[in-house]
Design an enzyme around this catalytic site. Structure first.
Site, PDB file in Angstrom:
ATOM      1  N   ASP A 254      34.609  42.735  39.008  1.00 41.05           N
ATOM      2  CA  ASP A 254      34.648  41.331  38.605  1.00 41.05           C
ATOM      3  C   ASP A 254      33.783  40.526  39.570  1.00 41.05           C
ATOM      4  O   ASP A 254      33.967  40.597  40.796  1.00 41.05           O
ATOM      5  CB  ASP A 254      36.087  40.814  38.625  1.00 41.05           C
ATOM      6  CG  ASP A 254      36.213  39.462  37.947  1.00 41.05           C
ATOM      7  OD1 ASP A 254      36.623  39.416  36.790  1.00 41.05           O
ATOM      8  OD2 ASP A 254      35.888  38.446  38.606  1.00 41.05           O
ATOM      9  N   ILE A 255      32.820  39.772  39.001  1.00 44.97           N
ATOM     10  CA  ILE A 255      31.947  38.945  39.832  1.00 44.97           C
ATOM     11  C   ILE A 255      32.775  37.804  40.431  1.00 44.97           C
ATOM     12  O   ILE A 255      33.464  37.080  39.709  1.00 44.97           O
ATOM     13  CB  ILE A 255      30.776  38.388  39.010  1.00 44.97           C
ATOM     14  CG1 ILE A 255      29.942  39.535  38.436  1.00 44.97           C
ATOM     15  CG2 ILE A 255      29.899  37.475  39.860  1.00 44.97           C
ATOM     16  CD1 ILE A 255      28.844  39.094  37.499  1.00 44.97           C
ATOM     17  N   GLU A 297      32.987  37.917  32.993  1.00 41.91           N
ATOM     18  CA  GLU A 297      32.375  38.521  34.173  1.00 41.91           C
ATOM     19  C   GLU A 297      33.076  39.807  34.571  1.00 41.91           C
ATOM     20  O   GLU A 297      32.917  40.295  35.696  1.00 41.91           O
ATOM     21  CB  GLU A 297      32.390  37.531  35.346  1.00 41.91           C
ATOM     22  CG  GLU A 297      33.751  37.254  35.953  1.00 41.91           C
ATOM     23  CD  GLU A 297      34.555  36.192  35.211  1.00 41.91           C
ATOM     24  OE1 GLU A 297      35.497  35.661  35.812  1.00 41.91           O
ATOM     25  OE2 GLU A 297      34.235  35.907  34.043  1.00 41.91           O
TER      26      GLU A 297
END
Length: 383
Positions: A254-255, A297
């Site tokens: 996950d960004i 994301e």
């Protein structure tokens, strides 16, 4: 012996019928590139063949010229269709002057007194050489995206083209064309009609099916597997690893602070971040590793045949690579990071359960400061 006018009538009607079928196909769906051009090629060939059927009953010299123009137009449009279909539009610039020169030569030859049968021989030679060249292109080992269907069409074009060319050369040099070679030339022309007519439609459908498959399984922005396709591929890999008694690890990525990145710099920067993140991850993975975008994301990565130590090494390599990403749309003023959760899939759990554990490990990485890797713990059920 095959009756020439009846043969021309039959193949002419056949080409016109193919063209009408293509009209219905093109109107009913988004046309594959090159298909409309191919439709007009069939129409031109059909018109030329019908003129060849009518011409013996008429003494009009214009019909012979129009017939030659039809053959040349058909060959030109067919070559243009192939150029468009296989992505070589630059080749089309040579077709118009070549076609114009061919038509000029045909008209000059007929007006200078060349007998009609000899004119047809030269046109047949051009058709044979053109078909042979087209077949050679379709059979070329470096043709991008070549399929078995294209190879079969190419083999047919080469064989039929060679037959027509041999017959024409024999006629040009005054060699007696036996009934056998004459019949083979007729059969070659008929096979070109049938195989090429159906073949181009089938190639177009094959390409349309492949495009629809890509749309159904690929994320539009990142070109990674979408959620459904990732689950299908990863679960198949899990079952194979289970049969082979090999480990398989699962990563959730996950960004970090992606919403703030979007809010601060705009959605163009957010899209750039997702694209560069996907490209960076893909460049660091093996061919059989499975990477997909689950949404927003959030990404998932399946590593078949990989132990926990190997997965942690991969996760750390990805984390470091993401830090090095620079985003042009925000002037390189932002350092992107990623949080990663890692689990080893247990033989007794399914993919959704393992993914939930990896997601929990990802949450722990977020809670512990982000830009880090956490390992998920397997909780055994009490007996």
């Amino acid at each position: 012996m095959i009756d020439h006018p009846i043969y021309m009538l039959a193949v002419g009607i056949g080409n016109i019928a193919f063209a009408l079928l293509m009209v219905a196909y093109v109107r009913g769906a988004s046309a594959t590139p090159g298909l409309p051009m191919w439709m007009w090629a069939r129409m031109a060939f059909g018109a030329a063949q019908l003129l060849a059927w009518v011409r013996p009953e008429s003494s009009m010299p214009l019909l012979a010229i129009l017939e030659s123009a039809g053959w040349i137009a058909g060959l030109t449009l067919e070559a243009a269709a192939y150029a468009i279909f296989f992505g070589y539009p630059q080749l089309r610039r040579y077709l118009v002057p070549t076609a114009a020169l061919s038509l000029l030569l045909a008209c000059a030859a007929f007006l200078s007194g060349l007998p009609y049968p000899q004119l047809i021989v030269y046109v047949s030679l051009a058709m044979g050489l053109g078909s042979f060249t087209t077949g050679a292109i379709l059979m070329h080992p470096r043709l991008p995206g070549a399929t078995t269907l294209q190879r079969l069409i190419g083999a047919n074009d080469m064989g039929c083209g060679a037959t027509l060319a041999v017959w024409a050369i024999l006629m040009i040099f005054g060699e007696p064309a036996t009934g056998g070679i004459q019949s083979m030339a007729y059969v070659a022309g008929y096979l070109l009609l049938i195989v090429n007519g159906f073949g181009f439609i089938l190639m177009s459908k094959q390409r349309d099916d492949a495009r629809m498959e890509r749309l159904a399984t690929t994320d539009d922005l990142t070109s990674l597997l979408n959620r459904r396709a990732f689950f299908a591929r990863a679960d198949a890999a899990r079952l194979l690893s289970l049969r082979l008694q090999q480990p398989m690890t699962l990563l959730m990525l996950d960004i970090d602070h992606f919403k703030q990145l979007n809010d601060r710099f705009g959605h163009a920067t957010g899209d750039e971040a997702l694209i560069k993140f996907s490209t960076t991850c893909n460049d660091s993975l093996r061919e059989h590793d499975i990477l997909g975008r689950l949404g927003g994301e959030e990404f998932a990565l399946a590593l078949p045949g990989t132990s926990l130590d190997g997965a942690l090494h991969t996760a750390e390599r990805l984390r470091q690579a993401v830090v090095d990403i620079r985003l042009l749309t925000c002037g390189n003023h932002y350092t992107m990071t990623v949080s990663i959760g890692v689990v080893v899939i247990d033989p007794d759990e399914d993919l959704p359960t393992a993914l939930a554990r990896a997601d929990h490990a990802l949450y722990e990485a977020k809670r512990n400061g982000r830009n880090r890797v956490e390992v998920g713990v397997l909780k055994r059920r009490q007996a």
